[in-house]
Design a protein around this motif. Structure first.
Motif, PDB file in Angstrom:
ATOM      1  N   LEU A   1       2.299   6.575 -12.406  1.00 25.58           N
ATOM      2  CA  LEU A   1       3.082   5.835 -11.411  1.00 25.58           C
ATOM      3  C   LEU A   1       2.195   4.878 -10.621  1.00 25.58           C
ATOM      4  CD1 LEU A   1       5.475   8.583  -9.998  1.00 25.58           C
ATOM      5  CD2 LEU A   1       6.062   6.650 -11.462  1.00 25.58           C
ATOM      6  N   LEU A   2       0.997   5.308 -10.343  1.00 26.59           N
ATOM      7  CA  LEU A   2       0.079   4.454  -9.594  1.00 26.59           C
ATOM      8  C   LEU A   2      -0.235   3.170 -10.357  1.00 26.59           C
ATOM      9  CD1 LEU A   2      -1.625   4.363  -6.984  1.00 26.59           C
ATOM     10  CD2 LEU A   2      -3.465   5.476  -8.251  1.00 26.59           C
ATOM     11  N   LEU A   3      -0.246   3.251 -11.675  1.00 23.19           N
ATOM     12  CA  LEU A   3      -0.581   2.089 -12.495  1.00 23.19           C
ATOM     13  C   LEU A   3       0.626   1.221 -12.835  1.00 23.19           C
ATOM     14  CD1 LEU A   3      -3.075   3.755 -15.027  1.00 23.19           C
ATOM     15  CD2 LEU A   3      -3.633   2.411 -12.995  1.00 23.19           C
ATOM     16  N   THR A   4       1.820   1.778 -12.818  1.00 14.87           N
ATOM     17  CA  THR A   4       2.978   1.052 -13.351  1.00 14.87           C
ATOM     18  C   THR A   4       4.072   0.749 -12.335  1.00 14.87           C
ATOM     19  OG1 THR A   4       4.017   3.146 -14.027  1.00 14.87           O
ATOM     20  CG2 THR A   4       2.609   2.031 -15.648  1.00 14.87           C
ATOM     21  N   ALA A   5       4.234   1.567 -11.299  1.00  7.14           N
ATOM     22  CA  ALA A   5       5.398   1.415 -10.423  1.00  7.14           C
ATOM     23  C   ALA A   5       5.371   0.110  -9.636  1.00  7.14           C
ATOM     24  CB  ALA A   5       5.503   2.598  -9.462  1.00  7.14           C
TER      25      ALA A   5
ATOM     26  N   ASN B   1       0.804  -1.230   0.000  1.00  4.12           N
ATOM     27  CA  ASN B   1       0.000   0.000   0.000  1.00  4.12           C
ATOM     28  C   ASN B   1       0.831   1.271   0.000  1.00  4.12           C
ATOM     29  OD1 ASN B   1      -2.957  -0.976   0.487  1.00  4.12           O
ATOM     30  ND2 ASN B   1      -1.744  -2.144   1.943  1.00  4.12           N
ATOM     31  N   ARG B   2       2.154   1.159   0.017  1.00  6.63           N
ATOM     32  CA  ARG B   2       2.980   2.373   0.066  1.00  6.63           C
ATOM     33  C   ARG B   2       2.792   3.239  -1.168  1.00  6.63           C
ATOM     34  NH1 ARG B   2       7.612  -0.788   2.232  1.00  6.63           N
ATOM     35  NH2 ARG B   2       8.426  -0.825   0.108  1.00  6.63           N
ATOM     36  N   LEU B   3       2.770   2.632  -2.333  1.00  3.50           N
ATOM     37  CA  LEU B   3       2.634   3.408  -3.564  1.00  3.50           C
ATOM     38  C   LEU B   3       1.285   4.113  -3.635  1.00  3.50           C
ATOM     39  CD1 LEU B   3       3.739   4.144  -6.396  1.00  3.50           C
ATOM     40  CD2 LEU B   3       2.596   2.090  -7.235  1.00  3.50           C
ATOM     41  N   ALA B   4       0.215   3.400  -3.320  1.00  2.00           N
ATOM     42  CA  ALA B   4      -1.118   3.982  -3.449  1.00  2.00           C
ATOM     43  C   ALA B   4      -1.294   5.190  -2.539  1.00  2.00           C
ATOM     44  CB  ALA B   4      -2.179   2.918  -3.141  1.00  2.00           C
TER      45      ALA B   4
ATOM     46  N   TRP C   1       5.638  -2.826 -12.861  1.00  2.00           N
ATOM     47  CA  TRP C   1       6.930  -2.966 -13.527  1.00  2.00           C
ATOM     48  C   TRP C   1       8.113  -2.829 -12.582  1.00  2.00           C
ATOM     49  CZ3 TRP C   1       5.506   0.957 -17.974  1.00  2.00           C
ATOM     50  CH2 TRP C   1       4.475   0.403 -18.744  1.00  2.00           C
ATOM     51  N   GLY C   2       7.915  -2.199 -11.454  1.00  2.00           N
ATOM     52  CA  GLY C   2       9.014  -1.962 -10.533  1.00  2.00           C
ATOM     53  C   GLY C   2       9.471  -0.521 -10.570  1.00  2.00           C
ATOM     54  N   ARG C   3      10.018  -0.065  -9.433  1.00  2.00           N
ATOM     55  CA  ARG C   3      10.462   1.339  -9.343  1.00  2.00           C
ATOM     56  C   ARG C   3      11.585   1.639 -10.319  1.00  2.00           C
ATOM     57  NH1 ARG C   3       6.302   0.213  -6.125  1.00  2.00           N
ATOM     58  NH2 ARG C   3       6.461   0.873  -3.948  1.00  2.00           N
ATOM     59  N   ARG C   4      12.572   0.763 -10.371  1.00  2.00           N
ATOM     60  CA  ARG C   4      13.753   1.051 -11.182  1.00  2.00           C
ATOM     61  C   ARG C   4      13.421   1.035 -12.674  1.00  2.00           C
ATOM     62  NH1 ARG C   4      18.831  -2.905 -11.011  1.00  2.00           N
ATOM     63  NH2 ARG C   4      17.134  -4.287 -11.611  1.00  2.00           N
TER      64      ARG C   4
ATOM     65  N   GLU D   1       1.309  16.930 -13.692  1.00  2.00           N
ATOM     66  CA  GLU D   1       1.700  16.301 -12.431  1.00  2.00           C
ATOM     67  C   GLU D   1       0.670  15.268 -11.997  1.00  2.00           C
ATOM     68  OE1 GLU D   1       2.911  17.548  -7.829  1.00  2.00           O
ATOM     69  OE2 GLU D   1       2.399  19.081  -9.326  1.00  2.00           O
ATOM     70  N   ALA D   2      -0.616  15.576 -12.192  1.00  2.00           N
ATOM     71  CA  ALA D   2      -1.655  14.596 -11.873  1.00  2.00           C
ATOM     72  C   ALA D   2      -1.565  13.385 -12.789  1.00  2.00           C
ATOM     73  CB  ALA D   2      -3.030  15.256 -11.984  1.00  2.00           C
ATOM     74  N   VAL D   3      -1.299  13.598 -14.083  1.00  2.00           N
ATOM     75  CA  VAL D   3      -1.168  12.485 -15.024  1.00  2.00           C
ATOM     76  C   VAL D   3       0.028  11.614 -14.656  1.00  2.00           C
ATOM     77  CG1 VAL D   3      -0.748  11.871 -17.439  1.00  2.00           C
ATOM     78  CG2 VAL D   3      -2.321  13.723 -16.878  1.00  2.00           C
TER      79      VAL D   3
END
Length: 572
Positions: A401-405, A196-199, A408-411, A394-396
């Motif tokens: 990031l919410l959909l991909t990080a 839940n950190r990313l969300a 796919w991973g942060r890096r 910035e919102a986009v």
């Protein structure tokens, strides 16, 4: 599994209480977004001309009606407007701003970028100086103290009379707001579990964008910059009124456990457990596996070894609660808190390199943004177009990031965004005069989106790879590098934008260098937050594309002698 992680699970994990606290931390981001975006609004230049010729077209420092005998003419022939300036329309719906109140035009025009640099310098110093304060005094102490300072300084800024006093108050208030934003970011991250950190981090980013977009509406209602600053101070005061209570913003138990303050952490965790409907003293199921006398022998030995390293005295355990759980052992920890300095990064093998790479990425992403805006708007546009475009992108980027990080991973996402950032900047640098207008528009918007993505992901990435004991200081350095990149744009304006092309070349070259450095970062997706410097150093580089692990083959040994290969491996 680390004892701290088992203790948090014993308290109900990421249950209802921690989820509500993390979601409640989104609301202060609206007020912080209002304050961060206020500088562009306060320094917006309205349409203007000299009062001696009201019918003249907007702007110029040299009206044709000036007499030749006017003294104090500059070397370029510009003369001061001796009859006062006439502002044809307001900028950003403010009828009175610091620019119009003090006529910061022409020979005094250098004061506008000076005020912008002063505001960004305040945020930079706040991140660098108050970040270590989060690690020494706690997230809650820095957040509440920063809000108190920001409220008082905001009231003083609304009543200020002189320009030097305005610069001083904006510098100090920017630092206070930076400390509050940093402490809130770190505390929210430490409340969440890995899935839940990313969300929750991206949710806070969306609320910050909401505050940025609400600012022009408040300016339309206030129509005076001092009244607008008073409303901003009122917003921070309301934050202090609600989020100043420990029940709404408690101290981070993760930080308390990492710095050897389990007695304070125990009270907060007990509150979480009760709010989640969990009895921490119940030894059924999960609780039984956490009890000292019910775990396997290997877990007991590991727990006993960690207890000796933490200075836990078994005889003090019964003073916490009658039952001898792992939380009770942590409750009898070291009597003095163990704080760490960010200078200890010198003794690490991997963490200092991660800090350098992420700070470099943040610097580039924030610094190159002005180049894309300049390509998108070559002439001086109205205030609204670049303001709302930057906020919308910035919102986009946050939604992207919410959909991909996590997928796919942060890096991988940071590598992709840095690649797009570098390619867009190079194409604009080499072919702006030859490319069609729609291509320039597409590359500029794409570069802005990539820069926003790199900036937001660098902050999240750094908070996940820095250990808890220095997370505030480490994240403060990365955010401070981003504000340093933003300050490069007003500095070029002070010299008439003569170094703007060189700035674009420099940041485009750095973007390609950052592309290679990102490959050295570890992957933090799905991992627990490191607690100590040793834990952070274990986040080593991993392959970008995961596949079957390669087996060591021994081609020099014949296939008919498999035993020889085994013996060679054992002896080696």
């Amino acid at each position: 599994m680390e004892p701290e992680v088992r203790v948090l699970r014993l308290a109900g994990g990421f249950g209802r209480a921690r989820c509500l606290l993390a979601a409640a931390s989104w609301l202060p981001c609206v007020a912080l977004g209002l304050s961060l975006g206020s500088e562009l609004l306060l320094t917006a230049l309205p349409a203007h001309h000299c009062g001696s010729d009201p019918a003249r077209a907007p702007s110029t420092c040299l009206p044709l009606s000036y007499p030749e005998s006017v003294p104090h003419a500059g070397s370029d022939g510009a003369r001061p407007c001796s009859r006062g300036w006439y502002y044809a329309q307001s900028a950003a719906d403010l009828l009175r701003s610091p620019v119009t109140q003090r006529n910061l035009l022409c020979e005094d025009g250098w004061k506008v970028p000076l005020e912008q640099v002063d505001h960004l310098l305040g945020w930079l110093l706040g991140c660098v100086l108050l970040g270590p304060g989060c690690d020494w005094f706690g997230r809650r102490a820095v957040f509440v103290g920063s809000l108190v300072l920001a409220t008082g300084l905001g009231v003083g800024e609304a009543l200020v009379a002189s320009f030097p006093a305005l610069l001083t108050l904006r510098l100090l208030r920017g630092g206070a707001l930076a400390g509050a934003s940093l402490a809130l970011y770190v505390a929210r991250l430490e409340l969440c579990d890995p899935p839940n950190r990313l969300a929750f981090s991206m949710g806070a980013g969306l609320f910050s964008v909401v505050g940025t977009m609400l600012l022009p509406g408040l300016a339309l209602l206030a129509q005076d910059w001092q009244l607008l600053q008073g409303l901003s101070a009122l917003a921070t005061g309301l934050l202090l009124l609600f989020w100043g209570f420990p029940a709404v913003f408690p101290e981070s138990p993760c930080w308390l456990l990492a710095t050897g303050q389990p007695a304070r952490a125990r009270r907060i965790l007990w509150h979480f457990a009760k709010a989640n409907g969990v009895d921490p003293e119940d030894s059924t199921e999960e609780g039984s596996s956490l009890a000292m006398g019910n775990g396997p022998a290997s877990e007991k030995r590991d727990l006993g070894a960690r207890g000796r390293r933490k200075g836990i005295i078994p005889s003090l355990v019964p003073h916490c609660v009658p039952r001898s759980t792992e939380l009770d052992m942590l409750c009898a920890g070291h009597p003095q808190p163990r704080h760490h300095s960010v200078l200890e990064l010198r003794h690490t093998h991997v963490t200092w390199r991660n800090a350098l790479i992420l700070g470099f990425s943040s610097l580039i992403s924030e610094g190159i943004r002005a180049s894309f805006l300049h390509s998108l708007f070559p002439s001086e546009p109205s205030f609204y177009w670049p303001y709302f475009l930057a906020a919308g992108l910035e919102a986009v980027a946050t939604v992207f990031l919410l959909l991909t990080a996590d997928l796919w991973g942060r890096r991988s996402v940071l590598l992709l965004s840095t690649l797009v950032l570098g390619l867009a900047s190079l194409l604009l640098l080499a072919g702006t005069q030859y490319l069609p207008s729609w291509t320039v528009l597409f590359l500029s918007v794409l570069g802005l989106l990539a820069s926003q993505t790199v900036s937001a992901l660098s902050s999240l990435f750094s908070a996940e790879v820095f250990p808890t004991v220095i997370r505030g200081a480490g994240l403060g350095l990365v955010l401070g590098a981003g504000f340093l990149g933003q300050a490069a744009t007003p500095l070029t304006k002070m010299h008439g934008r003569h170094g703007f092309f060189l700035q674009h070349v420099l940041f485009a070259s750095f973007a390609l260098l950052a592309l290679l450095c990102v490959l050295l970062l570890p992957e933090s997706r799905g991992r627990t937050l490191p607690q100590s410097l040793q834990d952070a150093d274990r986040l080593c580089h991993s392959p970008l594309l995961r596949g079957r692990p390669r087996q060591d083959l021994l081609p020099l040994l014949p296939a008919s002698l498999p035993g020889a290969g085994i013996q060679l491996v054992q002896e080696g």
